[in-house]
Design an enzyme around this catalytic site. Sequence first.
Site, short mmCIF file in Angstrom:
data_model
loop_
_atom_site.label_atom_id
_atom_site.label_comp_id
_atom_site.label_asym_id
_atom_site.label_seq_id
_atom_site.Cartn_x
_atom_site.Cartn_y
_atom_site.Cartn_z
N GLU A 1 5.58 26.03 0.57
CA GLU A 1 4.17 25.98 0.17
C GLU A 1 4.08 25.78 -1.35
OE1 GLU A 1 1.96 29.27 1.77
OE2 GLU A 1 2.46 28.74 3.84
N LYS B 1 2.77 -15.41 6.23
CA LYS B 1 3.78 -14.37 6.50
C LYS B 1 3.60 -13.84 7.92
CE LYS B 1 3.58 -10.10 4.51
NZ LYS B 1 3.68 -9.18 3.38
N ARG C 1 4.98 -10.62 10.05
CA ARG C 1 5.76 -9.39 9.94
C ARG C 1 6.32 -9.01 11.29
NH1 ARG C 1 6.82 -5.51 6.42
NH2 ARG C 1 5.47 -6.21 4.74
C1 R5P Z 1 0.92 -6.86 2.55
O1 R5P Z 1 -0.14 -6.99 3.09
C2 R5P Z 1 1.04 -6.56 1.11
O2 R5P Z 1 0.22 -7.39 0.37
C3 R5P Z 1 2.50 -6.65 0.64
O3 R5P Z 1 2.95 -7.99 0.76
C4 R5P Z 1 3.37 -5.74 1.42
O4 R5P Z 1 2.83 -4.44 1.46
C5 R5P Z 1 4.78 -5.68 0.87
O5 R5P Z 1 5.52 -4.79 1.63
P1 R5P Z 1 7.10 -4.84 1.70
O6 R5P Z 1 7.62 -4.75 0.30
O7 R5P Z 1 7.45 -3.62 2.52
O8 R5P Z 1 7.48 -6.11 2.39
#
Ligand code: R5P
Length: 299
Positions: A38, A192, A194
């Site tokens: 805590e 991009k 993901r």
């Molecule tokens: C995504 O929407 C953000 O703009 C960044 O591109 C993203 O958060 C980058 O994250 P990382 O370094 O984990 O690929």
Amino acid sequence: MSVVLQGFGTGLSDAARLAARLGIPLHAIALHRFPDGEMRVTVGPAAGTVILYLPLDQPNDKLLALILAAEALRREGAARLVLVAPYLCYMRQDIAFHPGEAISQKAIGRLISGLVDRVVTVDAHLHRTAAIGAVFPGIEADNLSAMPAIATMLSGEGLDPATLVLGPDSESRPWVADLAGRLGLDHAVGEKIRHGDRAVEIVFGDPSGIKGRPVLLVDDIVSSGGTLVTAAKALLAAGASAVDVVITHALFPAGMIATFTAAGVRSIRSTHAVPHPTNAIPLDAILASALTRECQGLK
Ligand code: R5P
């Protein structure tokens, strides 16, 4: 009404510069960790308005400290609490991507709205949220852009006029276009996809626009570094003559700079939104300008 700035931890040196610029006192908030995990939080003397400077990277303990600090400051007479969180945490989970997932943006927004009267942040991750006000119901909120500060820093450096300002994804277009406009440079964004926390795929379209040109890669956040490494490799494979990076929020461990260098990144610089070894772009001017009204009538 009196105004003071309070802060703690690694953000204190940035808080000190801001307090000096605003001409108000700075008090450090003391944190003590009890053996059971805590925390005890001891704030400085309360004033009518207290500005809390708290970058919310590595946020879990800091959110708890904010809850405790707000309790103490209110009880000791602070009528107005202003949270300056140059990095605002938990904004990326802004919808339930899968059934059962918490929408952290909503939950944390409501939590902070119950603690303070105003939030000032920088380049908050609001990709699917129209405005910062939607995150903080019932209180004032300002989402400042770091691009004027980044442009000021870069314009003093004599950038190659052939430089292409690039963002890794379509969400980056607003700040990439803004920065390129301020610098008088061309800009473009990639696409991009993901696949996971660290795995991304990026396509930059026509390589003829990249070949032989220096690229300035701009993003709001670098966290796992997956986006940056993938983008840098794709740009160099497309013939970019150099890749320099500027970002608002450096959330990655400092040791990862070597990974970026190995991927071909020539330089990486961040704003002071998150205290980090890559900090090179102070936000003092934009933060002070947003906070001036809190201090009006003081002098
Ligand atoms: C995504 O929407 C953000 O703009 C960044 O591109 C993203 O958060 C980058 O994250 P990382 O370094 O984990 O690929």
